[in-house]
Design a protein around this motif. Structure first.
Motif, PDB file in Angstrom:
ATOM      1  N   ALA A   1      51.927  -1.213 -45.962  1.00 56.71           N
ATOM      2  CA  ALA A   1      51.005  -0.281 -46.599  1.00 56.71           C
ATOM      3  C   ALA A   1      49.771  -0.091 -45.731  1.00 56.71           C
ATOM      4  CB  ALA A   1      50.601  -0.807 -47.969  1.00 56.71           C
ATOM      5  N   SER A   2      49.215   1.093 -45.783  1.00 55.71           N
ATOM      6  CA  SER A   2      47.989   1.378 -45.047  1.00 55.71           C
ATOM      7  C   SER A   2      46.802   0.874 -45.845  1.00 55.71           C
ATOM      8  CB  SER A   2      47.851   2.886 -44.821  1.00 55.71           C
ATOM      9  OG  SER A   2      47.636   3.543 -46.060  1.00 55.71           O
ATOM     10  N   PRO A   3      45.648   0.666 -45.187  1.00 59.08           N
ATOM     11  CA  PRO A   3      44.444   0.271 -45.929  1.00 59.08           C
ATOM     12  C   PRO A   3      44.101   1.259 -47.038  1.00 59.08           C
ATOM     13  CG  PRO A   3      44.116  -0.060 -43.585  1.00 59.08           C
ATOM     14  CD  PRO A   3      45.420   0.661 -43.724  1.00 59.08           C
ATOM     15  N   ALA A   4      44.321   2.552 -46.792  1.00 59.49           N
ATOM     16  CA  ALA A   4      44.013   3.560 -47.807  1.00 59.49           C
ATOM     17  C   ALA A   4      44.893   3.391 -49.036  1.00 59.49           C
ATOM     18  CB  ALA A   4      44.192   4.966 -47.226  1.00 59.49           C
ATOM     19  N   GLN A   5      46.173   3.043 -48.820  1.00 59.94           N
ATOM     20  CA  GLN A   5      47.076   2.831 -49.953  1.00 59.94           C
ATOM     21  C   GLN A   5      46.648   1.613 -50.770  1.00 59.94           C
ATOM     22  OE1 GLN A   5      50.683   2.822 -47.462  1.00 59.94           O
ATOM     23  NE2 GLN A   5      51.525   4.432 -48.784  1.00 59.94           N
ATOM     24  N   ARG A   6      46.257   0.555 -50.077  1.00 56.81           N
ATOM     25  CA  ARG A   6      45.805  -0.633 -50.796  1.00 56.81           C
ATOM     26  C   ARG A   6      44.516  -0.346 -51.562  1.00 56.81           C
ATOM     27  NH1 ARG A   6      48.635  -3.764 -47.002  1.00 56.81           N
ATOM     28  NH2 ARG A   6      49.810  -5.404 -48.099  1.00 56.81           N
ATOM     29  N   ASP A   7      43.589   0.360 -50.932  1.00 57.26           N
ATOM     30  CA  ASP A   7      42.345   0.701 -51.616  1.00 57.26           C
ATOM     31  C   ASP A   7      42.634   1.514 -52.877  1.00 57.26           C
ATOM     32  OD1 ASP A   7      40.874  -0.612 -49.711  1.00 57.26           O
ATOM     33  OD2 ASP A   7      40.293   1.209 -48.620  1.00 57.26           O
ATOM     34  N   ALA A   8      43.567   2.464 -52.770  1.00 61.64           N
ATOM     35  CA  ALA A   8      43.913   3.295 -53.930  1.00 61.64           C
ATOM     36  C   ALA A   8      44.543   2.453 -55.033  1.00 61.64           C
ATOM     37  CB  ALA A   8      44.872   4.410 -53.502  1.00 61.64           C
ATOM     38  N   LEU A   9      45.410   1.510 -54.647  1.00 62.38           N
ATOM     39  CA  LEU A   9      46.059   0.638 -55.627  1.00 62.38           C
ATOM     40  C   LEU A   9      45.023  -0.188 -56.391  1.00 62.38           C
ATOM     41  CD1 LEU A   9      48.399  -0.902 -56.971  1.00 62.38           C
ATOM     42  CD2 LEU A   9      48.466  -2.375 -54.921  1.00 62.38           C
ATOM     43  N   TYR A  10      44.103  -0.810 -55.664  1.00 65.00           N
ATOM     44  CA  TYR A  10      43.151  -1.692 -56.337  1.00 65.00           C
ATOM     45  C   TYR A  10      42.075  -0.933 -57.092  1.00 65.00           C
ATOM     46  CZ  TYR A  10      45.691  -5.474 -54.286  1.00 65.00           C
ATOM     47  OH  TYR A  10      46.712  -6.346 -53.965  1.00 65.00           O
ATOM     48  N   ARG A  11      41.806   0.296 -56.672  1.00 67.19           N
ATOM     49  CA  ARG A  11      40.930   1.140 -57.495  1.00 67.19           C
ATOM     50  C   ARG A  11      41.602   1.445 -58.834  1.00 67.19           C
ATOM     51  NH1 ARG A  11      39.528   3.897 -52.708  1.00 67.19           N
ATOM     52  NH2 ARG A  11      41.106   5.488 -53.138  1.00 67.19           N
ATOM     53  N   LYS A  12      42.909   1.748 -58.761  1.00 62.71           N
ATOM     54  CA  LYS A  12      43.651   2.051 -59.993  1.00 62.71           C
ATOM     55  C   LYS A  12      43.695   0.826 -60.897  1.00 62.71           C
ATOM     56  CE  LYS A  12      47.302   4.745 -59.971  1.00 62.71           C
ATOM     57  NZ  LYS A  12      48.690   5.268 -59.840  1.00 62.71           N
ATOM     58  N   LEU A  13      43.988  -0.339 -60.315  1.00 65.55           N
ATOM     59  CA  LEU A  13      44.001  -1.566 -61.106  1.00 65.55           C
ATOM     60  C   LEU A  13      42.646  -1.799 -61.766  1.00 65.55           C
ATOM     61  CD1 LEU A  13      45.904  -4.187 -58.908  1.00 65.55           C
ATOM     62  CD2 LEU A  13      46.621  -3.305 -61.132  1.00 65.55           C
ATOM     63  N   THR A  14      41.582  -1.618 -60.988  1.00 64.11           N
ATOM     64  CA  THR A  14      40.238  -1.858 -61.505  1.00 64.11           C
ATOM     65  C   THR A  14      39.937  -0.951 -62.693  1.00 64.11           C
ATOM     66  OG1 THR A  14      39.456  -2.550 -59.326  1.00 64.11           O
ATOM     67  CG2 THR A  14      37.786  -1.862 -60.918  1.00 64.11           C
TER      68      THR A  14
END
Length: 448
Positions: free
Chosen positions: A25-38
């Protein structure tokens, strides 16, 4: 958070329900995932903690009328405010182990419903014994709530995200002060005498009902398993499970017996005790300190008590982000302890000057409220599984014994001397001791 021994929510495995391993996964994908989780997890937990904390400390506002109505001394108030934590201490570890087995959805809802009922019943306090009994039962009912949420967050967010995530959750403490202070003052002013009940009685009833509604909602809102979450797609679930597996591989897994025999866990409990001494000194005596600075009106006391809370809410998030960014927690905790100690003592020494005293209280709140989110990044990075559930609960329950000691000692010293300063000096010494303890810890991982 289920009966599975896995540290993943509901026992999810890195590639549960999927075929081939996902591409990196790219950093952008991880950032999007954890924003959604948050956005899907934190807001409701935030609301739950606000109502929990208001119910825990609204006795500090009820005190302003309750003591004279029931002819209670400051020492009785301090003991009653603190006996909550004896019940909390006794049932904390069993509660968190049950949560680890049955899941957060059912157990957090149970905790909230039972404590809200007991909080409402506190309006019928008649004297010292009933006050002690209801506060003790409130602690029994709430036991496991905070460590359960910390454990829950640890099973959805890897350790390199955890301080700031815990900060977003724990910012509910100062926000609860910002909301609870003015709300409590308003309730007591406007409802006092209605239908024959005093303002402090209405305070317990109205704020208890709010907790009851949130507790019922918890059963329908919280999710225990990655697989059942509808707001994550298959790729996001794979990535989350992959990150949790990688994080889990760096943590030691201990049995409950090993946790109780761990000197490091007990030392962290002692450290948290020192931190909590300052925290509960602030929350249980803030209205009294503002009154001592010359503010008599209950509504104004409530409004002024919100100021340190709001400022420290911002500081909590900034300090936690800084700690995560630099993978350093010990120095952050130590500096915040020293700020809290200085602010508590200065606020009393400057009591003749309202605005200087308020400035000192703001410094105290920034220091004290910023400690816990960074602190909890240390034990949650150390271990996983049932051992983590036991360790988090043990540390929290040991530390929260300060919730009994702190208000009792301050109440006793105030009755004995007629002054707040001796009590504030005791709290400052505890915080300085906490700074010394945390700097003596040898980090086991780069995150500590």
């Amino acid at each position: 958070m289920s009966s599975s021994p896995s540290s993943y929510p509901g026992g999810a495995q890195p590639h549960a329900g999927t075929g081939a391993a996902p591409a990196a996964a790219s950093p952008a994908q991880r950032d999007a995932l954890y924003r959604k989780l948050t956005w899907h997890i934190i807001p409701f937990l935030f609301l739950a903690f606000i109502v929990a904390y208001i119910d825990r400390v609204n006795v500090s506002f009820a005190k302003l009328e309750m003591l004279s109505d029931l002819s209670l001394s400051e020492t009785v108030y301090g003991a009653g405010a603190g006996v909550f934590f004896l019940g909390y201490f006794i049932f904390e570890v069993p509660s968190n182990l049950i949560l680890h087995r049955v899941g957060a959805r059912m157990w957090i809802a149970r905790i909230m419903v039972t404590w809200s009922i007991i909080s409402c019943l506190t309006m019928f306090t008649q004297g010292p014994m009933s006050f002690y009994a209801l506060r003790f039962l409130l602690g029994v009912a709430e036991a496991g709530f905070f460590p359960g949420i910390v454990l829950y967050l640890a099973t959805w967010f890897p350790s390199n995200k955890r301080s700031q995530i815990i900060a977003l959750f724990m910012v509910a403490i100062p926000v609860s002060g910002a909301i609870g202070g003015p709300l409590s003052g308003w309730i007591m002013q406007h409802f006092g005498g209605m239908h024959g009940y005093a303002g402090w009685q209405w305070l317990f009833l109205i704020e208890g009902i709010a907790s009851l509604l949130v507790g019922i909602a918890a059963f329908f809102v919280l999710q225990d398993r990655i697989e059942t979450v509808k707001w994550l797609n298959a790729d996001e679930k794979r990535l989350l499970a992959q990150d949790l597996a990688a994080d889990d591989s760096t943590r030691a897994h201990h049995s409950v017996r090993q946790v109780f025999g761990s000197g490091r866990v007990w030392l962290l409990g002692l450290l948290y005790f020192c931190i909590a001494m300052g925290n509960y000194g602030l929350v249980f005596w803030l209205p009294t300190m503002i009154r001592a600075a010359g503010v008599a009106n209950l509504g104004n006391i409530g409004l002024l008590s919100a100021v340190p809370s709001l400022v420290s809410a911002v500081a909590m998030i900034l300090v936690a982000r800084h700690a995560d960014r630099h993978n350093e927690r010990r120095m952050h905790v130590a500096v915040c302890c020293l700020l809290g100690a200085a602010g508590m003592v200065a606020s009393v020494l400057l009591a003749q000057h309202l605005w200087w005293s308020m400035a000192a209280l703001i410094v105290a709140a920034i220091g004290i409220n910023s400690i816990a989110p960074v602190f909890w990044g240390i034990p949650t990075a150390m271990m996983g599984g049932a051992g983590a559930a036991a360790a988090i609960a043990l540390i929290n329950s040991t530390g929260n014994l300060a919730g009994f000691v702190s208000p009792y000692v301050i109440g006793f010293l105030k009755d004995s001397t007629g002054q707040l300063l001796p009590g504030m000096i005791v709290l400052a010494c505890a915080l300085v001791g906490g700074a010394c303890i945390v700097m003596s810890l040898k980090p086991q991982r780069s995150h500590a």
